[in-house]
Design a protein around this motif. Sequence first.
Motif, PDB file in Angstrom:
ATOM      1  N   VAL A  32      74.060  42.107  40.703  1.00 11.82           N
ATOM      2  CA  VAL A  32      75.155  41.132  40.686  1.00 11.82           C
ATOM      3  C   VAL A  32      76.516  41.810  40.536  1.00 11.82           C
ATOM      4  N   GLY A  33      76.552  43.121  40.760  1.00 13.96           N
ATOM      5  CA  GLY A  33      77.834  43.831  40.729  1.00 13.96           C
ATOM      6  C   GLY A  33      78.120  44.453  39.376  1.00 13.96           C
ATOM      7  N   LEU A  34      79.388  44.391  38.976  1.00  7.48           N
ATOM      8  CA  LEU A  34      79.831  45.029  37.737  1.00  7.48           C
ATOM      9  C   LEU A  34      80.038  43.990  36.632  1.00  7.48           C
ATOM     10  N   ILE A  35      78.984  43.268  36.323  1.00 12.13           N
ATOM     11  CA  ILE A  35      79.031  42.227  35.299  1.00 12.13           C
ATOM     12  C   ILE A  35      78.622  42.824  33.955  1.00 12.13           C
ATOM     13  N   SER A  36      79.318  42.457  32.896  1.00 17.08           N
ATOM     14  CA  SER A  36      78.951  42.937  31.563  1.00 17.08           C
ATOM     15  C   SER A  36      77.682  42.236  31.096  1.00 17.08           C
ATOM     16  N   HIS A  37      77.076  42.753  30.047  1.00 22.19           N
ATOM     17  CA  HIS A  37      75.813  42.205  29.556  1.00 22.19           C
ATOM     18  C   HIS A  37      75.960  40.730  29.173  1.00 22.19           C
ATOM     19  N   ILE A  38      76.969  40.413  28.389  1.00 22.40           N
ATOM     20  CA  ILE A  38      77.178  39.028  27.975  1.00 22.40           C
ATOM     21  C   ILE A  38      77.724  38.197  29.132  1.00 22.40           C
ATOM     22  N   GLY A  39      78.389  38.855  30.069  1.00 18.93           N
ATOM     23  CA  GLY A  39      78.945  38.154  31.216  1.00 18.93           C
ATOM     24  C   GLY A  39      77.914  37.423  32.054  1.00 18.93           C
ATOM     25  N   PHE A  40      76.640  37.827  31.964  1.00 19.97           N
ATOM     26  CA  PHE A  40      75.582  37.148  32.712  1.00 19.97           C
ATOM     27  C   PHE A  40      75.532  35.652  32.403  1.00 19.97           C
ATOM     28  N   ILE A  41      75.838  35.278  31.163  1.00 17.70           N
ATOM     29  CA  ILE A  41      75.692  33.867  30.776  1.00 17.70           C
ATOM     30  C   ILE A  41      76.993  33.077  30.939  1.00 17.70           C
ATOM     31  N   TYR A  42      78.067  33.746  31.365  1.00 16.52           N
ATOM     32  CA  TYR A  42      79.351  33.063  31.525  1.00 16.52           C
ATOM     33  C   TYR A  42      79.931  33.173  32.940  1.00 16.52           C
ATOM     34  N   ASN A  43      79.341  34.004  33.763  1.00 16.47           N
ATOM     35  CA  ASN A  43      79.910  34.279  35.079  1.00 16.47           C
ATOM     36  C   ASN A  43      79.386  33.306  36.133  1.00 16.47           C
ATOM     37  N   LYS A  44      80.296  32.680  36.867  1.00 16.62           N
ATOM     38  CA  LYS A  44      79.910  31.659  37.855  1.00 16.62           C
ATOM     39  C   LYS A  44      79.162  32.264  39.035  1.00 16.62           C
ATOM     40  N   SER A  45      79.495  33.485  39.435  1.00 14.00           N
ATOM     41  CA  SER A  45      78.795  34.096  40.565  1.00 14.00           C
ATOM     42  C   SER A  45      77.340  34.401  40.201  1.00 14.00           C
ATOM     43  N   VAL A  46      77.091  34.793  38.954  1.00 17.51           N
ATOM     44  CA  VAL A  46      75.721  34.999  38.503  1.00 17.51           C
ATOM     45  C   VAL A  46      74.970  33.674  38.528  1.00 17.51           C
ATOM     46  N   PHE A  47      75.630  32.625  38.058  1.00 14.90           N
ATOM     47  CA  PHE A  47      75.005  31.300  38.080  1.00 14.90           C
ATOM     48  C   PHE A  47      74.615  30.895  39.498  1.00 14.90           C
ATOM     49  N   ARG A  48      75.474  31.154  40.462  1.00 13.25           N
ATOM     50  CA  ARG A  48      75.162  30.792  41.846  1.00 13.25           C
ATOM     51  C   ARG A  48      73.896  31.521  42.319  1.00 13.25           C
ATOM     52  N   ASN A  49      73.730  32.759  41.895  1.00 15.20           N
ATOM     53  CA  ASN A  49      72.499  33.480  42.212  1.00 15.20           C
ATOM     54  C   ASN A  49      71.292  32.790  41.602  1.00 15.20           C
ATOM     55  N   VAL A  50      71.420  32.410  40.337  1.00  9.23           N
ATOM     56  CA  VAL A  50      70.321  31.726  39.650  1.00  9.23           C
ATOM     57  C   VAL A  50      69.996  30.411  40.347  1.00  9.23           C
ATOM     58  N   LEU A  51      71.031  29.665  40.711  1.00  7.66           N
ATOM     59  CA  LEU A  51      70.841  28.376  41.379  1.00  7.66           C
ATOM     60  C   LEU A  51      70.110  28.554  42.706  1.00  7.66           C
ATOM     61  N   SER A  52      70.500  29.552  43.466  1.00  8.47           N
ATOM     62  CA  SER A  52      69.856  29.771  44.773  1.00  8.47           C
ATOM     63  C   SER A  52      68.387  30.123  44.605  1.00  8.47           C
ATOM     64  N   ILE A  53      68.047  30.840  43.540  1.00  8.91           N
ATOM     65  CA  ILE A  53      66.651  31.212  43.283  1.00  8.91           C
ATOM     66  C   ILE A  53      65.844  29.976  42.876  1.00  8.91           C
ATOM     67  N   LEU A  54      66.411  29.168  41.996  1.00 12.55           N
ATOM     68  CA  LEU A  54      65.684  27.994  41.502  1.00 12.55           C
ATOM     69  C   LEU A  54      65.471  26.939  42.581  1.00 12.55           C
ATOM     70  N   THR A  55      66.388  26.858  43.537  1.00  6.23           N
ATOM     71  CA  THR A  55      66.299  25.823  44.560  1.00  6.23           C
ATOM     72  C   THR A  55      65.632  26.285  45.836  1.00  6.23           C
ATOM     73  N   SER A  56      65.287  27.570  45.915  1.00  9.49           N
ATOM     74  CA  SER A  56      64.598  28.073  47.119  1.00  9.49           C
ATOM     75  C   SER A  56      63.119  27.725  47.062  1.00  9.49           C
ATOM     76  N   ASP A  57      62.506  27.610  48.211  1.00  4.12           N
ATOM     77  CA  ASP A  57      61.079  27.260  48.285  1.00  4.12           C
ATOM     78  C   ASP A  57      60.212  28.457  47.892  1.00  4.12           C
TER      79      ASP A  57
END
Length: 283
Positions: free
Chosen positions: A258-283
């Motif tokens: 996910v690039g140069l995201i800090s450890h805590i940034g995983f839970i606050y970063n919108k681009s990381v969330f978009r990755n999570v969303l795409s995984i959860l909604t994929s077949d």
Amino acid sequence: MLDIFTWFLIAVLFTWTFYSLLFFTFFWYEAVNGRYWEKIAEKYSINLKLFSVRAILTSICNLAKVWIYWPFRYVSNYWVLPESSPSRTPIVFVHGYFHNRSAWVKYFRWLKKEGFTHLLALDLKGKFNGIEKYAKQLEKEVEKLTEKYEVNKVDIVAHSMGGLVSRYYIQKLGGSKKVRKLVTLGTPHNGTKVAVFVLGKARPQMLPGSNFLEEISIKDSGSLGGTELTVLYSDADFMIVPSDLARVNAEGIENRCVGLISHIGFIYNKSVFRNVLSILTSD
């Protein structure tokens, strides 16, 4: 003369700065000696001095967010599950070491905007327990959730140590029968040298080469009994040293940087969330 509140703010700021510098120093030492430093500069075409300053400041800001959102842990209405049956797979969130369910404040807000309704954030009990004990708590919560809504499967999103908790549940406690997808964010799948600063029974478990990590090692996707694992990792995660320990190099496992995201940034970063969303909604 400074009042007590001002001294408190100074102490908090000093603590955030100290730990940010400490963990960055670990990261920098490993990166330089492993020639990883040059790879970052080449991969992202960045000035390493500016990157260092920005990374430390970002880490301090994210630690501030942890404290800002911490009170949400006690806002019970924020975490209430609906009584209606779910139209999508329920999602269980597992936080990392020494954190609590307030880690997921932003994810709850973002997911609800996307139409997700059945979201459960765990509050792991006992700050100094071993990972196995946390996994048993996860097992109980998943069991209650599936029984209440009469569903067969849940998805799990886990941050940091929460990913190891989730994997132990899936691999050792039969959780593969209950978990459709597991998405880990900045999880030390192969340990981290920073674990020397961890207090409690989880400390030796998260050190590279530990017996615990060997016990749950993943040879291929079959090790997870049908649960789909996606690993999100960062090239600038100061809490996982060396940083490549966050990957799971096994057949059938997707590792997504996910690039140069800090450890805590995983839970606050919108681009990381978009990755999570795409995984959860994929077949």
